[in-house]
Design an enzyme around this catalytic site. Structure first.
Site, mmCIF file in Angstrom:
data_model
loop_
_atom_site.group_PDB
_atom_site.id
_atom_site.type_symbol
_atom_site.label_atom_id
_atom_site.label_comp_id
_atom_site.label_asym_id
_atom_site.label_seq_id
_atom_site.Cartn_x
_atom_site.Cartn_y
_atom_site.Cartn_z
ATOM 1 C CE LYS A 173 -1.794 -1.589 3.721
ATOM 2 N NZ LYS A 173 -2.578 -1.851 4.950
ATOM 3 C CB THR A 204 -5.719 8.531 8.285
ATOM 4 O OG1 THR A 204 -4.633 8.879 9.176
ATOM 5 C CG2 THR A 204 -5.891 9.637 7.252
ATOM 6 N N GLY A 206 -7.202 3.790 11.606
ATOM 7 C CA GLY A 206 -7.882 2.556 11.206
ATOM 8 C C GLY A 206 -7.926 2.318 9.708
ATOM 9 C CB THR A 207 -6.232 3.990 6.825
ATOM 10 O OG1 THR A 207 -6.628 5.305 7.224
ATOM 11 C CG2 THR A 207 -6.286 3.907 5.315
ATOM 12 N N GLY A 208 -5.678 1.054 7.538
ATOM 13 C CA GLY A 208 -5.212 -0.268 7.114
ATOM 14 C C GLY A 208 -6.160 -1.384 7.515
ATOM 15 C CB CYS A 209 -8.069 -1.994 10.648
ATOM 16 S SG CYS A 209 -6.723 -1.850 11.829
#
Length: 270
Positions: A173, A204, A206-209
């Site tokens: 990512k 932002t 929690g974006t990856g989760c």
């Protein structure tokens, strides 16, 4: 019904971890289940305390879910240490999980260490070989790649090296790139680029989760990898664009932004 099991830590502030995963899965029409690996005293300002769950109890949670309900896709987030990583891998092998999305959460946005050195080693040895899709961001990919990543070209090289460690697909990512964010998917033969307009927001958390949970939900429904990633990124874009700005620090996304839009549309039609 798309059944998704999230194996991750709890975020008491509700923006990341298990809470973000379950909100995402529900909003995309799936049935979310959880095996909690860690408790955190956390808010938008950071993680103030972390208590890891005993590995044996993590295993019992996974057993309870998979022996009864089952899962069409499993995703992992914060795993904490090597012992937890090992029992997670053992259980997933025991129950023959085919679609495993590994989000290798290592350090939080505010600098808290969420996976120690033993955990990183066990992840490479135990989880990567059974992983369907690996979704590291650039800092995480750098740790496993062993080199700095400064460009899309570097991302492609890193994805190829990570692929050799076992995953069937690798998605690096690019949110940490200085220019427009580009994500790179490697399937063992070629690379695919997913470009997205950057949302100008500091909220932002929690974006990856959220992205990995969204991908997992689409995969659980039988959607191909590329389409799952594309749809998940569209969902994430709206969640970021309409982030709520809750708290005094880095706030959470709006996981129900897409649902709100659909409700608004139906009300207009009616």
């Amino acid at each position: 019904m798309k059944k998704v099991l999230s194996i991750a830590g709890s975020d008491s502030g509700g923006g990341a971890g298990i809470q973000a995963d379950l909100k995402t899965i529900l909003s995309l029409g799936g049935y979310g289940m959880s095996a909690i690996t860690a408790l955190t005293a956390q808010n938008t300002l950071g993680a103030h305390a972390i208590s890891l769950v005993e590995p044996d109890f993590v295993a019992k949670q996974i057993q309870a879910v998979l022996s009864d309900i089952g899962a069409d896709c499993v995703k992992t987030g914060m795993l904490g240490n090597g012992e937890i990583v090992k029992v997670v891998a053992d259980q997933l092998l025991k129950y023959g999980v085919q679609k495993l999305v590994v989000d290798p959460v290592i350090v939080s946005k505010t600098g808290s260490v969420l996976l120690d050195e033993s955990g990183r080693k066990e992840m490479v040895e135990k989880l990567f070989p059974i992983c369907y899709l690996l979704t590291p961001n650039i800092p995480e990919a750098e740790i496993f790649y062993g080199k700095k990543i400064n460009s899309v070209s570097d991302m492609k090289k890193a994805a190829k090296k990570l692929m050799k460690m076992g995953p069937k697909f690798v998605l690096v990512k690019g949110g940490h790139l200085k220019d427009a964010p580009v994500d790179v998917l490697h399937d063992g033969n070629q690379d695919y680029e997913f470009q997205t307009q950057r949302v100008r927001t500091r909220h932002t958390h929690g974006t990856g989760c959220t992205l990995s949970a969204a991908i997992s939900t689409f995969l659980a429904g039988g959607m191909p990898v590329m389409e799952s990633i594309d749809k998940a990124k569209r969902y994430l874009y709206r969640a970021l664009r309409f982030s709520m700005g809750i708290g005094k620090g880095i706030g959470p996304l709006n996981h129900y932004a897409s649902i709100a839009r659909e409700i608004a549309r139906s009300e207009v039609i009616e």
